[in-house]
Motif scaffolding. Sequence first.
Motif, PDB file in Angstrom:
ATOM      1  N   THR A 274       0.846  -1.191   0.000  1.00  0.00           N
ATOM      2  CA  THR A 274       0.000   0.000   0.000  1.00  0.00           C
ATOM      3  C   THR A 274       0.876   1.234   0.000  1.00  0.00           C
ATOM      4  OG1 THR A 274      -1.666  -1.191   1.288  1.00  0.00           O
ATOM      5  CG2 THR A 274      -1.854   1.208   1.191  1.00  0.00           C
ATOM      6  N   VAL A 275       0.594   2.168  -0.894  1.00  0.00           N
ATOM      7  CA  VAL A 275       1.343   3.424  -0.938  1.00  0.00           C
ATOM      8  C   VAL A 275       0.377   4.590  -0.817  1.00  0.00           C
ATOM      9  CG1 VAL A 275       3.238   2.489  -2.312  1.00  0.00           C
ATOM     10  CG2 VAL A 275       1.273   3.502  -3.469  1.00  0.00           C
ATOM     11  N   GLY A 276       0.880   5.691  -0.255  1.00  0.00           N
ATOM     12  CA  GLY A 276       0.098   6.915  -0.141  1.00  0.00           C
ATOM     13  C   GLY A 276       1.010   8.104  -0.322  1.00  0.00           C
ATOM     14  N   TRP A 277       0.477   9.194  -0.878  1.00  0.00           N
ATOM     15  CA  TRP A 277       1.340  10.342  -1.136  1.00  0.00           C
ATOM     16  C   TRP A 277       0.546  11.627  -1.347  1.00  0.00           C
ATOM     17  CZ3 TRP A 277      -0.294   6.944  -4.761  1.00  0.00           C
ATOM     18  CH2 TRP A 277      -0.739   7.447  -5.992  1.00  0.00           C
ATOM     19  N   VAL A 278       1.243  12.739  -1.105  1.00  0.00           N
ATOM     20  CA  VAL A 278       0.811  14.082  -1.480  1.00  0.00           C
ATOM     21  C   VAL A 278       2.073  14.825  -1.868  1.00  0.00           C
ATOM     22  CG1 VAL A 278      -0.180  16.274  -0.716  1.00  0.00           C
ATOM     23  CG2 VAL A 278      -1.185  14.124   0.068  1.00  0.00           C
ATOM     24  N   GLY A 279       2.110  15.376  -3.074  1.00  0.00           N
ATOM     25  CA  GLY A 279       3.303  16.074  -3.527  1.00  0.00           C
ATOM     26  C   GLY A 279       4.078  15.288  -4.556  1.00  0.00           C
ATOM     27  N   ASP A 280       5.399  15.498  -4.585  1.00  0.00           N
ATOM     28  CA  ASP A 280       6.200  14.862  -5.635  1.00  0.00           C
ATOM     29  C   ASP A 280       7.283  13.935  -5.115  1.00  0.00           C
ATOM     30  OD1 ASP A 280       7.885  16.736  -4.557  1.00  0.00           O
ATOM     31  OD2 ASP A 280       8.607  17.496  -6.469  1.00  0.00           O
ATOM     32  N   SER A 281       7.226  13.536  -3.828  1.00  0.00           N
ATOM     33  CA  SER A 281       8.088  12.453  -3.375  1.00  0.00           C
ATOM     34  C   SER A 281       7.485  11.150  -3.900  1.00  0.00           C
ATOM     35  CB  SER A 281       8.196  12.447  -1.850  1.00  0.00           C
ATOM     36  OG  SER A 281       8.895  13.601  -1.403  1.00  0.00           O
ATOM     37  N   ARG A 282       8.330  10.153  -4.156  1.00  0.00           N
ATOM     38  CA  ARG A 282       7.881   8.994  -4.939  1.00  0.00           C
ATOM     39  C   ARG A 282       8.133   7.646  -4.273  1.00  0.00           C
ATOM     40  NH1 ARG A 282       9.990  10.376 -11.119  1.00  0.00           N
ATOM     41  NH2 ARG A 282       8.649  12.212 -11.471  1.00  0.00           N
ATOM     42  N   ALA A 283       7.420   6.627  -4.769  1.00  0.00           N
ATOM     43  CA  ALA A 283       7.664   5.231  -4.407  1.00  0.00           C
ATOM     44  C   ALA A 283       7.828   4.429  -5.690  1.00  0.00           C
ATOM     45  CB  ALA A 283       6.509   4.679  -3.578  1.00  0.00           C
ATOM     46  N   TYR A 284       8.832   3.566  -5.713  1.00  0.00           N
ATOM     47  CA  TYR A 284       9.123   2.703  -6.871  1.00  0.00           C
ATOM     48  C   TYR A 284       9.124   1.242  -6.433  1.00  0.00           C
ATOM     49  CZ  TYR A 284      11.031   6.823  -9.356  1.00  0.00           C
ATOM     50  OH  TYR A 284      11.215   8.045  -9.967  1.00  0.00           O
ATOM     51  N   TRP A 285       8.677   0.380  -7.325  1.00  0.00           N
ATOM     52  CA  TRP A 285       8.759  -1.065  -7.121  1.00  0.00           C
ATOM     53  C   TRP A 285       9.922  -1.603  -7.958  1.00  0.00           C
ATOM     54  CZ3 TRP A 285       7.862  -5.257  -4.491  1.00  0.00           C
ATOM     55  CH2 TRP A 285       7.972  -6.508  -5.106  1.00  0.00           C
ATOM     56  N   ILE A 286      10.844  -2.325  -7.302  1.00  0.00           N
ATOM     57  CA  ILE A 286      11.975  -2.932  -7.991  1.00  0.00           C
ATOM     58  C   ILE A 286      11.992  -4.424  -7.658  1.00  0.00           C
ATOM     59  CG2 ILE A 286      14.460  -2.888  -8.405  1.00  0.00           C
ATOM     60  CD1 ILE A 286      13.077  -0.262  -9.105  1.00  0.00           C
ATOM     61  N   PRO A 287      11.676  -5.304  -8.596  1.00  0.00           N
ATOM     62  CA  PRO A 287      11.670  -6.745  -8.302  1.00  0.00           C
ATOM     63  C   PRO A 287      13.079  -7.290  -8.146  1.00  0.00           C
ATOM     64  CG  PRO A 287      11.226  -6.369 -10.626  1.00  0.00           C
ATOM     65  CD  PRO A 287      11.265  -5.010  -9.983  1.00  0.00           C
ATOM     66  N   ASP A 288      13.222  -8.354  -7.362  1.00  0.00           N
ATOM     67  CA  ASP A 288      14.521  -9.013  -7.219  1.00  0.00           C
ATOM     68  C   ASP A 288      14.993  -9.554  -8.559  1.00  0.00           C
ATOM     69  OD1 ASP A 288      14.543  -8.436  -4.560  1.00  0.00           O
ATOM     70  OD2 ASP A 288      14.008 -10.461  -3.882  1.00  0.00           O
ATOM     71  N   ASP A 289      14.068 -10.078  -9.341  1.00  0.00           N
ATOM     72  CA  ASP A 289      14.376 -10.555 -10.684  1.00  0.00           C
ATOM     73  C   ASP A 289      14.466  -9.351 -11.605  1.00  0.00           C
ATOM     74  OD1 ASP A 289      14.576 -11.689 -13.153  1.00  0.00           O
ATOM     75  OD2 ASP A 289      12.621 -12.700 -13.113  1.00  0.00           O
ATOM     76  N   ARG A 290      15.684  -8.895 -11.891  1.00  0.00           N
ATOM     77  CA  ARG A 290      15.856  -7.666 -12.646  1.00  0.00           C
ATOM     78  C   ARG A 290      15.519  -7.815 -14.131  1.00  0.00           C
ATOM     79  NH1 ARG A 290      18.713  -4.610  -8.811  1.00  0.00           N
ATOM     80  NH2 ARG A 290      17.643  -5.269  -6.905  1.00  0.00           N
ATOM     81  N   THR A 291      15.208  -9.031 -14.569  1.00  0.00           N
ATOM     82  CA  THR A 291      14.724  -9.183 -15.938  1.00  0.00           C
ATOM     83  C   THR A 291      13.260  -8.742 -16.038  1.00  0.00           C
ATOM     84  OG1 THR A 291      14.021 -11.488 -15.609  1.00  0.00           O
ATOM     85  CG2 THR A 291      16.302 -11.105 -16.318  1.00  0.00           C
ATOM     86  N   ALA A 292      12.577  -8.667 -14.899  1.00  0.00           N
ATOM     87  CA  ALA A 292      11.200  -8.165 -14.865  1.00  0.00           C
ATOM     88  C   ALA A 292      11.243  -6.651 -14.681  1.00  0.00           C
ATOM     89  CB  ALA A 292      10.430  -8.823 -13.722  1.00  0.00           C
ATOM     90  N   PRO A 293      10.318  -5.920 -15.290  1.00  0.00           N
ATOM     91  CA  PRO A 293      10.354  -4.458 -15.185  1.00  0.00           C
ATOM     92  C   PRO A 293       9.956  -3.959 -13.808  1.00  0.00           C
ATOM     93  CG  PRO A 293       8.375  -5.151 -16.340  1.00  0.00           C
ATOM     94  CD  PRO A 293       9.200  -6.390 -16.139  1.00  0.00           C
ATOM     95  N   GLY A 294      10.550  -2.850 -13.409  1.00  0.00           N
ATOM     96  CA  GLY A 294      10.124  -2.160 -12.202  1.00  0.00           C
ATOM     97  C   GLY A 294       8.966  -1.232 -12.524  1.00  0.00           C
TER      98      GLY A 294
END
Length: 419
Positions: A274-294
């Motif tokens: 679950t992510v929540g935000w206001v403004g321009d700070s960000r959250a990224y998803w990076i999988p352990d399997d780097r052949t899969a896209p983040g």
Amino acid sequence: MAVTGPSRCPGCTEPLEPGDNFCGVCGADVSAAVPDGTAAGAYGAAGAFGAAPPPAPESRLPDGSDSSRGSGGEAGADSPAPVADGSDGAAPVADGPDGATARADGPADPRESFAAKTCVACRTGTVDQDGYCEHCGHAQPRERDHFERELERVAAVSDRGHRHHRNEDFFTVAHTALSDGSPAVLAVVCDGVSSATRPDEASQAAAETAAESLLAALPREAHPQQAMHDAILAAAKSVDALAEEPEHPRDPYRQQNAPACTLVAAVAAAGVLTVGWVGDSRAYWIPDDRTAPGARLTEDDSWAAQMVANNLMSEAEAYSDERAHAITGWLGADAYELQPHTAAFRPDRPGVVVVCTDGLWNYTEAAAELAALLPPDAGERPLHSARTLVRHALDSGGHDNVTVAVVPFPVPVAGAVSA
């Protein structure tokens, strides 16, 4: 005859106005230059007294897409599908036996540590309670200039950067248990709005309040997305309260230039991110399997994002405009209308969530770029991973404060709190 000073600060290269005696960014004394071209007692090249401290020794969503003072958005069109039933720095210390509530222990109040100290620049002047030398005017190093926290395989790092005289970012990281005993991990990152008053206080109040709200709600079977929404509202109230000063509670100037910050938070629990935000700070998803896209999991409340969303400009055109990073949403008494954004995802593979301020993503905006920088075992070593990303931002220029939290997914069993 008037003495003409340098046109730029010898310590940080900030442009100076005629007659300036001190740099407004790094605090260096620019009233007199010495033969080697530096100001007497100037900061080192890194913007502090010497270089920023080096890192300490090294001790999966499905396919996805991939700040300044609005309207928000949902996760990008290429982001993983939201959960169908969703509704909307400092290590916390458990106060109760069940770990349901917590207190964020942040850096010490600098006014306590500065009292009666001698300036580290001129070595003669005493330092006032605000952290400036009463003789030469230099800002003194603060504990908050660089601070780190690691808690049960969730960690965050914050650094002042090379250009700012103080760190206006703040974070909290924490873990707790849901009502069924399963573990939950969270990170909250806030970026103070520099054009506002006391932005450092705003970011700290928001981060600590949001974390406390989440830690109180999650063990009570609150839906994580609703808990996130409520936490953002609570954080906004805490920032609003900073503008209410007893002597001038309705002073228009204080309201228009009230303390303000952005906020982004992530909660990993029960197979849901679950992510929540206001403004321009960000959250990224990076999988352990780097052949899969983040994937970038948040959409900025910014001028550029609005231009793109309304099909008025291409992304390249919008982000090349000088107005690109003007934010349209923030926490503060002068915010137009608070619109907390939340989203929930069910990753189908292990990975990490990178929660950060624009001090990082200004240099690495795409999820693929972050994935290339992160160590392959990022989930096992979140502190090392956060340090790696902060170091990248500093090495790339460090023109802003930078804060990075790394949250492993799924939550390690070791992160559970006994009920």
